[in-house]
Design a protein around this motif. Structure first.
Motif, mmCIF file in Angstrom:
data_model
loop_
_atom_site.group_PDB
_atom_site.id
_atom_site.type_symbol
_atom_site.label_atom_id
_atom_site.label_comp_id
_atom_site.label_asym_id
_atom_site.label_seq_id
_atom_site.Cartn_x
_atom_site.Cartn_y
_atom_site.Cartn_z
ATOM 1 N N CYS A 144 0.954 -1.311 -0.021
ATOM 2 C CA CYS A 144 -0.208 -0.037 0.067
ATOM 3 C C CYS A 144 0.697 1.022 -0.455
ATOM 4 N N LEU A 145 0.814 2.782 -0.932
ATOM 5 C CA LEU A 145 1.248 3.324 -0.627
ATOM 6 C C LEU A 145 0.509 4.430 -0.147
ATOM 7 N N PHE A 146 -1.026 3.645 1.143
ATOM 8 C CA PHE A 146 -0.635 4.598 1.746
ATOM 9 C C PHE A 146 -0.969 4.563 3.046
ATOM 10 N N ASP A 147 -1.196 5.549 4.415
ATOM 11 C CA ASP A 147 -1.588 5.406 5.031
ATOM 12 C C ASP A 147 -2.561 4.371 6.176
ATOM 13 N N THR A 148 -2.379 3.291 5.968
ATOM 14 C CA THR A 148 -3.736 2.332 6.343
ATOM 15 C C THR A 148 -3.833 1.605 7.704
ATOM 16 N N LYS A 149 -4.487 1.376 8.313
ATOM 17 C CA LYS A 149 -4.622 1.027 9.986
ATOM 18 C C LYS A 149 -5.194 -0.585 9.936
ATOM 19 N N LEU A 150 -4.932 -0.954 8.386
ATOM 20 C CA LEU A 150 -5.577 -2.292 8.361
ATOM 21 C C LEU A 150 -4.192 -3.455 8.390
ATOM 22 N N SER A 151 -3.650 -2.053 7.883
ATOM 23 C CA SER A 151 -1.613 -3.980 7.135
ATOM 24 C C SER A 151 -0.340 -3.047 7.634
ATOM 25 N N GLU A 152 0.429 -3.432 8.293
ATOM 26 C CA GLU A 152 1.667 -2.652 8.782
ATOM 27 C C GLU A 152 2.781 -2.748 6.916
ATOM 28 N N TYR A 153 2.099 -3.205 5.702
ATOM 29 C CA TYR A 153 2.354 -3.380 4.998
ATOM 30 C C TYR A 153 2.288 -1.910 3.566
ATOM 31 N N SER A 154 2.743 -1.000 4.432
ATOM 32 C CA SER A 154 2.851 -0.254 3.491
ATOM 33 C C SER A 154 4.057 0.994 3.569
ATOM 34 N N SER A 155 3.932 1.997 2.362
ATOM 35 C CA SER A 155 4.939 3.127 2.308
ATOM 36 C C SER A 155 5.104 3.716 3.748
ATOM 37 N N ILE A 156 4.229 3.888 4.433
ATOM 38 C CA ILE A 156 5.140 4.090 6.303
ATOM 39 C C ILE A 156 5.739 3.552 6.668
ATOM 40 N N ASN A 157 5.167 2.249 6.795
ATOM 41 C CA ASN A 157 6.302 1.264 7.497
ATOM 42 C C ASN A 157 7.583 1.293 6.550
ATOM 43 N N SER A 158 8.051 1.112 5.268
ATOM 44 C CA SER A 158 8.855 0.953 4.729
ATOM 45 C C SER A 158 9.977 1.781 4.769
ATOM 46 N N PRO A 159 11.084 2.133 4.520
ATOM 47 C CA PRO A 159 12.237 2.968 5.395
ATOM 48 C C PRO A 159 11.889 4.224 4.202
ATOM 49 N N ALA A 160 10.555 4.239 3.276
ATOM 50 C CA ALA A 160 10.214 5.877 3.158
ATOM 51 C C ALA A 160 9.571 6.677 3.719
ATOM 52 N N LYS A 161 8.738 6.208 4.948
ATOM 53 C CA LYS A 161 8.036 6.108 6.036
ATOM 54 C C LYS A 161 7.178 7.584 5.545
ATOM 55 N N ARG A 162 6.952 7.870 4.428
ATOM 56 C CA ARG A 162 5.450 8.512 3.935
ATOM 57 C C ARG A 162 4.658 7.946 3.495
ATOM 58 N N ASP A 163 3.342 8.698 3.410
ATOM 59 C CA ASP A 163 1.859 8.481 2.797
ATOM 60 C C ASP A 163 2.334 9.195 1.114
ATOM 61 N N ILE A 164 2.484 8.398 0.641
ATOM 62 C CA ILE A 164 2.941 8.281 -0.789
ATOM 63 C C ILE A 164 1.311 9.157 -1.849
ATOM 64 N N VAL A 165 0.356 8.174 -1.388
ATOM 65 C CA VAL A 165 -0.775 8.595 -2.171
ATOM 66 C C VAL A 165 -1.431 9.339 -1.012
ATOM 67 N N LYS A 166 -0.979 10.607 -0.836
ATOM 68 C CA LYS A 166 -1.270 11.932 0.336
ATOM 69 C C LYS A 166 -0.407 12.948 -0.313
ATOM 70 N N GLU A 167 1.082 13.266 -0.752
ATOM 71 C CA GLU A 167 1.977 13.373 -1.209
ATOM 72 C C GLU A 167 1.270 13.507 -2.536
ATOM 73 N N TYR A 168 0.628 12.415 -3.481
ATOM 74 C CA TYR A 168 0.528 12.440 -4.989
ATOM 75 C C TYR A 168 -1.110 13.008 -5.371
ATOM 76 N N VAL A 169 -2.287 13.485 -4.295
ATOM 77 C CA VAL A 169 -3.024 14.363 -4.112
ATOM 78 C C VAL A 169 -2.775 15.466 -4.057
ATOM 79 N N GLU A 170 -2.143 16.053 -3.402
ATOM 80 C CA GLU A 170 -1.659 17.129 -2.828
ATOM 81 C C GLU A 170 -1.536 17.756 -4.472
#
Length: 462
Positions: free
Chosen positions: A89-115
């Motif tokens: 997941c490229l977004f901050d999801t509360k339902l999984s640890e498997y996301s960009s937030i928990n990767s070395p990026a530590k960022r919500d890519i979807v949030k950045e993209y939407v903005e």
């Protein structure tokens, strides 16, 4: 029912005016760069795929780079893969640890993209895969594409799968996307297959929940299998049909014979995700003509570009999109807000139309003057769209001596004598802006042409 149809039409208006969008495939699969299905095609286990999660760290401001390029290309909307089939997941999801937030990026890519999209005035689209190869409750053994489909241990694994748990997870993530990023204009689902279709996804309930949170959102028609073409479509029907790497030969219709909205989804080369070895890039002419072809049949073109592992777009893609954008800067009037023309497709190109303005798209060099079939009396004026230069509307160059076309045809050329052949100003697509007459004007013009014809056959041609 009438109100429902009216609301759907209102929702579709921006989409059918936009006509051109950009999509982006970006995720863990970008790092191996061997296709977004790499985990499936190489039958990787979760552990084997983990190294890409552990190194996912795109550069900051990459989303702004994407949005600026999409804007420069002339696109009006964007679509980003928030989660592909691999489940990352490229977004901050509360339902999984498997996301960009928990990767070395530590960022919500979807949030950045939407903005970034909103900064550039682009409509926001989100892609979400119904399929998930990472989730423990998604069946693997014997599946069409699961990485573990041939693993004998998957039979035992699947005994512990609880499909309802996966549906709760999938619905929950879609609700996060619908709730956490403001107004979302487009939801692109991918994909249904075998018996994983329609209510297997609890699709009617999913659509109901989406529309409650985002009443104006458009949804593609992939929760089912072309449900939009049914005479009596199910509750989960999408707003538009969508094909990949293909343009239909005629407008898309449902079983009642009614035209339906549709979109063709293409790649800039032959790959959906970044592949440094794929240098088979389409030319600007390929893309421009594909876009015109889509619009001439009432459709949109969604063009996919692929950032590399650091989030950047390679130079061939940038140059391609800049060239498409340069053409649209001059000729966008013939694309944005246009529809199927009232006249049949000509042999030398395509027609698009907006109100009483017909756009003649010349793809091929014609010898002599250009035929406008059945349009005698219908043409009031003609100009080159790119620079406003007058186009000569004329009769057959040698009237009364010979003619091979219908008496209702009329011709045009970009220079005189009209029997001569002049090189097209734009080899990709020379667009002629044709102002059409109303019925009264059409009758008067036909009479004028008839008088001109009588005069011309008594005149020495040279």
């Amino acid at each position: 029912m009438k109100n429902s149809k009216h609301k759907t039409s209102d929702r579709m208006q921006w989409f059918q005016e936009a006509r051109f969008g950009i999509s982006l495939h970006f995720g863990l699969y970008t790092i191996p760069a061997r296709g977004e299905w790499v985990r499936s095609s190489e039958r990787m286990t979760v552990d084997e795929y983990q190294k890409y999660f552990d190194s996912f760290n795109p550069d900051k401001d990459c989303c702004r780079e994407w949005a600026k390029l999409a804007k420069k290309a002339g696109a009006k909307y964007c679509v980003l893969t928030t989660k592909h089939h691999d489940g990352f997941c490229l977004f901050d999801t509360k339902l999984s640890e498997y996301s960009s937030i928990n990767s070395p990026a530590k960022r919500d890519i979807v949030k950045e993209y939407v903005e970034a999209c909103r900064e550039e005035g682009l409509k926001v689209g989100l892609y979400y895969s119904l399929v998930d190869w990472h989730h423990p409750d998604y069946p693997a053994f014997g599946d069409r594409q699961h990485p573990l489909r041939h693993d004998p241990d998957s039979k035992e694994r699947d005994k512990n799968c609880v499909w309802e748990k996966y549906l709760e997870y999938m619905h929950g993530q879609v609700m996060e996307l619908m709730s956490n990023y403001g107004k979302i204009d487009l939801m692109v689902f991918d994909f249904s297959y075998w018996d994983f279709i329609g209510e297997k996804w609890n699709a009617s309930e999913l659509v109901r929940k989406i529309r409650k949170l985002q009443p104006d959102i458009l949804i593609n028609d992939r929760l089912g299998c072309e449900a939009i073409k049914e005479a009596n479509p199910p509750a989960y029907v999408g707003d538009y049909d969508q094909s990949e790497q293909d343009i239909p030969r005629e407008p898309v219709k449902n079983k009642k014979g009614e035209n339906i909205p549709w979109e063709s989804w293409f790649t800039v080369n032959n790959s959906w995700c970044f592949d440094p070895n794929d240098r088979n890039f389409k030319t600007p002419s390929n893309i421009i003509r594909a876009l015109v072809n889509c619009v001439s049949k009432g459709g949109n073109l969604l063009l996919n570009m692929s950032p590399d592992a650091k989030g950047h777009i390679n130079r061939p893609t940038v140059e391609l999109l800049e060239n498409v954008g340069a053409w649209l800067d001059k000729n966008g009037e013939s694309i944005y807000g246009c529809r199927i023309a009232d006249f049949a497709k000509p042999e030398w190109g395509r027609f698009t139309q907006k109100g009483n303005i017909l756009y003649a798209h010349l793809f091929e060099q014609v010898v002599g003057h250009v035929n406008l079939p059945g349009m005698r009396g219908a043409v009031k004026d003609g100009r080159l769209l790119a620079n406003g230069t007058e186009v000569i509307i004329c009769d057959y160059w040698n009237p009364g001596i010979q003619t091979f076309d219908s008496p209702d045809d009329i011709f045009f050329n970009i220079g005189k004598p009209t029997a001569f052949t002049f090189p097209l100003p734009d080899r990709s697509d020379t667009v002629i802006r044709v102002e059409l007459t109303d019925e009264k004007e059409k009758k008067m013009l036909k009479e004028e042409y008839q008088e001109d014809f009588k005069t011309s056959i008594r005149r020495v041609p040279f």
